[in-house]
Scaffold this motif. Sequence first.
Motif, PDB file in Angstrom:
ATOM      1  N   THR A   1     126.098  96.714  36.145  1.00 13.80           N
ATOM      2  CA  THR A   1     126.697  98.037  36.704  1.00 13.80           C
ATOM      3  C   THR A   1     125.785  98.582  37.841  1.00 13.80           C
ATOM      4  O   THR A   1     126.236  98.967  38.694  1.00 13.80           O
ATOM      5  CB  THR A   1     126.517  99.074  35.459  1.00 13.80           C
ATOM      6  N   VAL A   2     124.385  98.238  37.829  1.00 14.36           N
ATOM      7  CA  VAL A   2     123.633  98.869  38.217  1.00 14.36           C
ATOM      8  C   VAL A   2     123.737  98.048  40.093  1.00 14.36           C
ATOM      9  O   VAL A   2     123.893  98.646  40.895  1.00 14.36           O
ATOM     10  CB  VAL A   2     121.914  98.257  38.157  1.00 14.36           C
ATOM     11  N   LYS A   3     123.793  96.807  40.001  1.00 11.23           N
ATOM     12  CA  LYS A   3     123.672  96.231  41.118  1.00 11.23           C
ATOM     13  C   LYS A   3     125.245  96.318  41.887  1.00 11.23           C
ATOM     14  O   LYS A   3     125.116  96.281  43.169  1.00 11.23           O
ATOM     15  CB  LYS A   3     123.397  94.685  40.814  1.00 11.23           C
ATOM     16  N   GLN A   4     126.374  96.374  41.076  1.00 14.10           N
ATOM     17  CA  GLN A   4     127.705  96.280  41.760  1.00 14.10           C
ATOM     18  C   GLN A   4     128.416  97.748  41.957  1.00 14.10           C
ATOM     19  O   GLN A   4     129.077  97.920  42.388  1.00 14.10           O
ATOM     20  CB  GLN A   4     128.462  95.344  41.193  1.00 14.10           C
ATOM     21  N   VAL A   5     127.825  98.681  41.044  1.00 12.54           N
ATOM     22  CA  VAL A   5     128.501  99.735  41.264  1.00 12.54           C
ATOM     23  C   VAL A   5     127.623 100.984  41.561  1.00 12.54           C
ATOM     24  O   VAL A   5     127.726 101.729  42.687  1.00 12.54           O
ATOM     25  CB  VAL A   5     128.947 100.437  39.708  1.00 12.54           C
TER      26      VAL A   5
ATOM     27  N   PRO B   1     125.845 100.095  45.388  1.00 13.45           N
ATOM     28  CA  PRO B   1     126.645 100.393  46.343  1.00 13.45           C
ATOM     29  C   PRO B   1     126.861 101.680  46.597  1.00 13.45           C
ATOM     30  O   PRO B   1     126.873 102.505  47.632  1.00 13.45           O
ATOM     31  CB  PRO B   1     127.916  99.698  46.193  1.00 13.45           C
TER      32      PRO B   1
ATOM     33  N   PHE C   1     135.522 102.893  41.506  1.00 14.58           N
ATOM     34  CA  PHE C   1     134.261 102.822  42.193  1.00 14.58           C
ATOM     35  C   PHE C   1     134.304 102.899  43.850  1.00 14.58           C
ATOM     36  O   PHE C   1     135.389 102.672  44.222  1.00 14.58           O
ATOM     37  CB  PHE C   1     133.977 101.317  42.027  1.00 14.58           C
TER      38      PHE C   1
ATOM     39  N   LYS D   1     134.491 101.486  46.385  1.00 15.97           N
ATOM     40  CA  LYS D   1     134.680 100.250  46.985  1.00 15.97           C
ATOM     41  C   LYS D   1     136.295  99.933  47.363  1.00 15.97           C
ATOM     42  O   LYS D   1     136.963 101.112  47.215  1.00 15.97           O
ATOM     43  CB  LYS D   1     134.561  99.075  45.552  1.00 15.97           C
TER      44      LYS D   1
ATOM     45  N   TYR E   1     136.965  93.674  40.134  1.00 16.78           N
ATOM     46  CA  TYR E   1     135.653  93.922  39.592  1.00 16.78           C
ATOM     47  C   TYR E   1     135.514  93.263  38.221  1.00 16.78           C
ATOM     48  O   TYR E   1     134.605  92.305  37.928  1.00 16.78           O
ATOM     49  CB  TYR E   1     135.119  95.310  39.452  1.00 16.78           C
TER      50      TYR E   1
END
Lengths: 480, 449, 265
Positions: free
Chosen positions: A376-380, A383, C110, C112, C120
């Motif tokens: 969650t931290v790295k990908q949401v 970013p 998100f 994105k 995801y």
Amino acid sequence: MSLGILVLAVLILAAAGFLAGRRRAISSAGGDPRRLHSLPGHYGQFAALLTAVPALALLAVWLMAQPMVIEQRVASLLPAGDASTSSLVMADVRRISTGLQRLAVTDGLSPRDVAGLSPEGLAPRLRAVGVAVTSMGPETLAAARAHRDLQDRLGFWMVVSVLATSAAGLGLALARIRPDFRARNTTERFVMVILIAASLVAVATTVGIVMSLLFETMNFFRLYPAQDFFLSLTWNPQFRGGSDLGIWPLLWGTMYISFIALLVAVPIGLLTAIYLAEYAGARARSWAKPAIEILAGIPTIVYGLFALVTVGPALRDWFAQPLGLGASSSSVMTAGLVMGIMLIPFISSLSDDIINAVPQSLRDGSYGLGATHSETVKQVILPAALPGIVGAILLGASRAIGETMIVVLGAGAAAKLSLNPFEAMTTVTVKIVSQLTGDTEFASPETLVAFALGLTLFAITLVLNVIALFIVRKYREQYE
Amino acid sequence: MTDATAPEAAPPEPGSLFAPDARTRRRNAAERRFRAYGLGAVILSILALVLLLTSVIGNGAGAFRQTFIAIPVTLDAAIVDPRGNRDIEEMKKVTTIGYGRQLEASMVAAVAAAGLQSEGISDKDIAGLLSKEAAAGLRNRVLADPELVGQTVEVRALANGRVDGFFKGRVTMESAALDSNITPEQLVLAQRLREAGLITIAFNPQFLFGPDASELRPEAAGLGVAILGSAYMMFIVLVLALPIGVAASIYLEEFAPKNRWTDLIEVNISNLAAVPSIVFGILGLAIFINFMGLPQSAPIVGGLVLTLMTLPTIIIATRASLKAVPPSIRDAALGVGASKMQAIFHHVLPLAMPGILTGTIIGLAQALGETAPLLLIGMVAFVREFPAAPPEGFFDPASALPVQVFNFTQRADPAFVERASGAIIVLLVFLVAMNTVAIILRRRFERRW
Amino acid sequence: MDDIRYAERVVSAAEVKIAASRVQVFYGLNHALKDVDVEILGKTVTAFIGPSGCGKSTFLRCLNRMNDTIPGCRIEGRITLDGHDIYDPRVDPVQLRAKVGMVFQKPNPFPKSIYDNVAYGPRIHGLARSKAEIDEIVETALRRAALWEEVKDRLAAPGTGLSGGQQQRLCIARAIATSPEVLLMDEPCSALDPIATAQIEELIDELRTQFSVVIVTHSMQQAARVSQRTAFFHLGRLVEYGETGQIFTNPHDPRTESYISGRIG
């Protein structure tokens, strides 16, 4: 009459104005405050403001203008010389003038005695009252006397005019007080003007910075070609002129050190912020956040001493010398490392705010899909927080570039274009300090170059700050 | 995170909830690693700061304790008052050299009385154990009280910096052998004097309250002028920056129309908060000193420069706390017929006060530690005289705590490293106190609406 | 209440998917949920209704252990998924949530691209061997969420640029892309306009063929329209649970009746 007593007198007059204004208002309404347009206190405030503010404003302007007026008058008494010598002579005149003043007090000299003093044998007497004078000719002494006379006279007129303004303000205010006078509205307009004036101080500061930098930089470019400053790859100031004053070695040192500092501070600061915002418990956060704020408030001179005394020698003994990379304890690495440590709390507290601004719904969305915390931290979260973090890093870079004490004590003074991080290099800020605190005369290119360096520094940091502020502001709007 | 070749990529079978598959185990391992990185970063930054503080405190703690030599001195009237009339003006003509001779004789006598007279050490070397400041101290004492002439007084003087360094471990016999300022024999003697009780190590108030001393007398250097100069500047900053900052914030937050111009002011303030401090020093040099003709090294110039630097901090903090007061309070005041100005000054401002004060203290703390701009306005100058009482004293030369630290670092004698670190301890004590007050204020008065 | 259109009540194989017994939830000292017993059936839409603050969302978040992320939250009792206790210490909530997906009150795509939003889940769970497989999963999920036709030409556009209803369908697509067995929806239509709401409701009815859907809703009409079974929560207790038709036409508990007829809540 000393300045403090003058200010005190104006303030006492204003206090008296308050009482008088209030009483006059009540009596004009026949003792019934309900017949007044405003509260009695408003009439008092009106009288007090009109008594104090114009007088104090006049005092401030006078204090700023008086030295300029005196210098101009006195300069006409002195033999004409070029700019640099005349500024030196003027400094002497000021010192002698102070000395005469002190002599008059300590030795009880009358104005006539002072006028009769001759240049011979005066220097030791002045030294006895703590004024060291290098040279004294008859012209200088005459100029100093004129300086002192003017100072006395103008000082006297200042007291008179300030008190007169104050009294006039009081009289005017009392004359205007009548039951239908709109004291509250007038007072509030008055206060409004003060508020607006206060908000302009910040603007005036920026204007002052830009003007002083531009003005002296133009003087510098009159003495030294601009293309050499911006294009030359050597920095080699000479005491007797003929210096090379190319900015590149200084910019290179600045950038190299800032780069190392960010290399240290960004990963550590960011990971610290992530840990505190995402993993640490509420109790740990409640002491860690103020602690980080305090650490961010440690003055840079402390880090500078740390670089000079501890980090520099340690890096030299354990890394630079064994690896054969140099024998200097002040180096790019020393300054960069210590500056990195200084920036850790800065980066981490900015990033922490930004990570906390990422809405909880995004975290929920990610957990709801079965993501782990780190995913969650790295990908949401990262970013989503990226623009804000970029802004924080830019602000950090701006700080690193403008940092002075750490590099003065840790980086060294040699202007070099080298890649070896264990070599001593120097930065724009170090050279600003050394050129402006050195012994060269003010009107020489060697001193004035500091203003051109300052302007460059200001321009670079201005661009970084504005971009960073813009990004951060846009980022906050996005999640508000 | 995509692992395209993973063989166990098929959707988990029902019932596998109790037995994490290989992929989940890997993901959880990655989770633990990431968490460890974060914890590592926290520990690393704490470690760096602990190292910083232990280095500074370890180096500086010694500055508060100093080596003293206590000897009886007979003040020979023939030397200190040659005319014998106790006239202060006459006695002022006797320089410190005369008192130095008295001290030398007394030192030699004291050493002999203690039975420590050793061969191969000259009288001058024995007297050399004392600080060069000792004679001046004795002279001042006699001039303050001429009745002392002819009497035997107990003098407790600072020891020479090298002797002090020897007891603090900074100077060794080996280094003394190479040092022109001290000999190993002198150190041996000093060690014996210590055993005999003539040399003691005690708290040194002169470090906190005395003026700076020259390069050759690190033992006598003090922070008095610097602390007073810093206090003057903080006073100027407080008196100017707080009202101007609050007034500017009230206008910008409550009255200013939202247009390009106020937007520009806002960007300008945020930018000023991030302008390198040294640029403010250039401003001070160009405007306050060169243009307006204010004196160099004076607290008034330093105070003005620091005021301009602190303003953005105070404005940003004040605006934030004004914004935090809910509009309902303003509406309530306006609803009973107060003017907007009254609503703000009677209701909004008092409620925002804790936040404003917190911001002000933090701004002051920043200003207290600021060094670079003060270097440019001449506060590096060597100042020994205390500035006069305000307001005239604002125009006298003075030093400032952080600049004094810098000054100490520029001197050759390693004893000044201890002084610089000691000065930083003093500075940090002030800063921690100020920040603690700010945090307490915020904790106690923080209101959630 | 005659204007309420009831969903078909074809409850196929009545196999129990999730069973909860004597569930208690505490937030710090606050006892938020008391003694809840519910059995949620497979391939059925179950609605939780009740006045706000009654604990229905809290209970929903227990079913995929989302409450784990709230500090100070404590859960007692037993909840099983296919007979396995999901609060067993051996259970990894990450794996559980892959099986029990969730859609939230406010659409939360998100920041994105649309594609990355849907991809995801499959990516983190490693559900695809190749790019082509992910493409396929994304397309299937978007088609099932009835969004494919609207976004197929701009899969690289940011998901935050879609309209509210599209965003919520994107979140549903994102949730079903991991092929969960149960889909939890926490007031999925409360932030949407009536047209978008109708689309989502239609979608829920279609999803029933593959998943067990649990939906928390404020709107009784919505519960009646989309669900086969309904649970009524009040003041932290489960008051009544049964066939939707029975709850709305013939409630056993007087509190249920008061709520449905609009006297409380």
